[in-house]
Design a protein around this motif. Structure first.
Motif, PDB file in Angstrom:
ATOM      1  N   GLN A  12    -113.029 -22.950  60.503  1.00  0.00           N
ATOM      2  CA  GLN A  12    -114.226 -23.430  61.185  1.00  0.00           C
ATOM      3  C   GLN A  12    -115.446 -23.381  60.270  1.00  0.00           C
ATOM      4  O   GLN A  12    -116.292 -24.286  60.306  1.00  0.00           O
TER       5      GLN A  12
ATOM      6  N   GLY B 217    -115.484 -26.379  58.099  1.00  0.00           N
ATOM      7  CA  GLY B 217    -116.003 -27.541  58.813  1.00  0.00           C
ATOM      8  C   GLY B 217    -117.517 -27.543  58.894  1.00  0.00           C
ATOM      9  O   GLY B 217    -118.160 -28.599  58.793  1.00  0.00           O
ATOM     10  N   GLU B 218    -118.101 -26.353  59.068  1.00  0.00           N
ATOM     11  CA  GLU B 218    -119.568 -26.260  59.093  1.00  0.00           C
ATOM     12  C   GLU B 218    -120.157 -26.641  57.741  1.00  0.00           C
ATOM     13  O   GLU B 218    -121.149 -27.385  57.672  1.00  0.00           O
TER      14      GLU B 218
ATOM     15  N   GLY C 267    -119.707 -30.455  57.195  1.00  0.00           N
ATOM     16  CA  GLY C 267    -120.559 -31.235  58.094  1.00  0.00           C
ATOM     17  C   GLY C 267    -122.014 -31.224  57.678  1.00  0.00           C
ATOM     18  O   GLY C 267    -122.701 -32.258  57.741  1.00  0.00           O
TER      19      GLY C 267
ATOM     20  N   LEU D  37    -117.144 -31.423  63.088  1.00  0.00           N
ATOM     21  CA  LEU D  37    -116.093 -31.246  62.089  1.00  0.00           C
ATOM     22  C   LEU D  37    -115.452 -29.871  62.206  1.00  0.00           C
ATOM     23  O   LEU D  37    -114.243 -29.722  61.997  1.00  0.00           O
ATOM     24  N   SER D  38    -116.243 -28.870  62.550  1.00  0.00           N
ATOM     25  CA  SER D  38    -115.696 -27.533  62.748  1.00  0.00           C
ATOM     26  C   SER D  38    -114.702 -27.527  63.893  1.00  0.00           C
ATOM     27  O   SER D  38    -113.638 -26.891  63.811  1.00  0.00           O
TER      28      SER D  38
ATOM     29  N   PHE E   4    -111.456 -29.337  62.727  1.00  0.00           N
ATOM     30  CA  PHE E   4    -110.678 -28.462  61.853  1.00  0.00           C
ATOM     31  C   PHE E   4    -109.986 -27.364  62.655  1.00  0.00           C
ATOM     32  O   PHE E   4    -108.846 -26.989  62.365  1.00  0.00           O
ATOM     33  N   TYR E   5    -110.672 -26.847  63.659  1.00  0.00           N
ATOM     34  CA  TYR E   5    -110.081 -25.793  64.490  1.00  0.00           C
ATOM     35  C   TYR E   5    -108.855 -26.307  65.241  1.00  0.00           C
ATOM     36  O   TYR E   5    -107.824 -25.625  65.309  1.00  0.00           O
TER      37      TYR E   5
ATOM     38  N   ALA F 204    -113.684 -26.084  51.533  1.00  0.00           N
ATOM     39  CA  ALA F 204    -114.757 -27.075  51.574  1.00  0.00           C
ATOM     40  C   ALA F 204    -115.305 -27.437  50.203  1.00  0.00           C
ATOM     41  O   ALA F 204    -116.021 -28.436  50.075  1.00  0.00           O
TER      42      ALA F 204
ATOM     43  N   LEU G 188    -112.382 -36.659  53.181  1.00  0.00           N
ATOM     44  CA  LEU G 188    -111.672 -35.948  54.252  1.00  0.00           C
ATOM     45  C   LEU G 188    -110.247 -36.465  54.406  1.00  0.00           C
ATOM     46  O   LEU G 188    -109.313 -35.680  54.642  1.00  0.00           O
TER      47      LEU G 188
END
Length: 266
Positions: free
Chosen positions: A97, A100-101, A104, A126-127, A130-131, A188, A230
Motif C-alpha cells: 500500500q 501505491g501511495e 500515486g 493506486l494504493s 495494489f492492496y 515503487a 505500471l
C-alpha cells in the motif's frame, strides 16, 4: 439423564477457551480475516471451528481456574500472541500500500482518494488497487494456509500459560515495521525514479520555453508514462510479492521463537 459436573465443565472451557482467544485475536489483527467486510459472526465461527479441530493435538493446558486473575492473565497473554502474529501480516500488506501511495503522488494522483472503510481513512486509488492485487496473489499462492499453519504451530513453540515473554521480541516486531518503507520504496522506485526524471525534464523545458505551460503538458505526460510503467511493473510483481510473503512468513516463525520466555537466571 446426562449430568455435567463443574470439573467437567472446567476441563472443557480450559481446552477450548484460551486457544480460541489466540486465534480470534489473530483474525482481528490480520489483513485478510480482519477486513471490515468480513462479518463478526464469520470470524467467531471460523475461529471456533479451527479451535475444535486443533484442540486434541494441543499441549496440556495449565491447571488454572477459569474464574480467576491467573486465567485473566493467560487470556491477555493469548491476545498479545495472536495480535503480534496478525500485525506481521498487516505490515507485509502495508508495504505494498505504501508503494501505491508513493507512485500515486509522483503520477499526480494524490487527489484521487476515497474513503477506506477497513482503515477508516482516505486511501489513494493506486494504493487500493495494489492492496487488492496483493490480497488476490496472497490467496493464489496459498499464503493464508501457510499463515494458519504458523499460527497453529505457535501453540507448540508458545504453549498456553508460559507466563512471560522475551521483551526483545517486541522490539524486533517494531523494527519489522520498517519493512513498510524499505519494501514499499523498493517496489515503487523504478516508477518514482522514471517519473522524477520526466518532471526534471519538464522543469528544464519550462525554463527554456516559458510559453509551454507545465500544467498542460506535465500532468498528461506523467500520467501516461506512469500508466505504461505500471503495465510493465505488473508483469513482474508476482516475483516481488512471493519474496515479500516469504519474508513475512519467515519473520512470523522468528517472532514465535523470540517470544519464548528467557531461561531462568542461575
Amino acid at each position: 439423564m446426562v449430568e455435567v459436573t463443574f470439573a467437567q465443565l472446567q476441563g472443557w472451557l480450559v481446552a477450548f477457551f484460551w486457544p480460541f482467544v489466540r486465534i480470534l485475536a489473530f483474525f482481528g489483527a490480520s489483513p485478510l480475516w480482519g477486513h471490515s467486510s468480513v462479518p463478526r459472526q464469520v470470524k467467531i465461527g471460523l475461529a471456533l471451528l479451527i479451535t475444535v479441530v486443533i484442540a486434541p493435538v494441543l499441549p496440556p493446558m495449565p491447571d488454572i481456574p477459569m474464574l480467576s486473575w491467573a486465567s485473566f492473565g493467560v487470556m491477555i497473554e493469548q491476545l498479545l500472541i495472536g495480535i503480534a502474529i496478525g500485525l506481521v501480516m498487516r505490515v507485509t500488506f502495508a508495504a505494498v500500500q505504501a508503494a501505491g501511495e508513493f507512485i500515486g503522488m509522483q503520477m499526480g494522483l494524490a487527489f484521487a482518494t476515497f474513503f477506506d472503510a477497513s482503515s477508516g481513512t482516505n486511501s489513494a486509488i493506486l494504493s487500493r488497487i495494489f492492496y487488492m492485487i496483493t490480497l488476490l496473489m496472497f490467496l493464489a499462492m496459498g499464503g493464508h494456509l501457510m499463515v494458519l499453519e504458523a499460527l497453529i504451530a505457535s501453540f507448540q513453540g508458545l504453549p498456553i500459560g508460559i507466563g512471560r515473554f522475551d521483551p526483545a521480541a517486541f522490539e524486533l516486531l517494531v523494527r519489522y515495521g520498517g519493512t513498510i518503507f524499505v519494501s514499499g520504496m523498493s517496489l515503487a522506485l523504478p516508477l518514482v525514479g522514471s517519473l522524477l526524471i520526466i518532471n526534471l525534464a519538464l522543469g528544464i523545458l519550462n525554463r527554456s520555453a516559458p510559453q509551454l505551460t507545465v500544467f498542460n503538458i506535465g500532468f498528461p505526460t506523467s500520467l501516461t508514462v506512469g500508466l505504461i510503467l505500471l503495465m510493465v511493473l505488473m508483469t513482474d510483481i508476482s516475483r516481488f510479492l512471493a519474496r515479500l510473503f516469504g519474508n513475512g512468513l519467515a519473520f512470523v516463525h522468528q517472532l514465535i521463537e523470540s517470544l519464548a520466555p528467557l531461561p531462568p537466571p542461575t
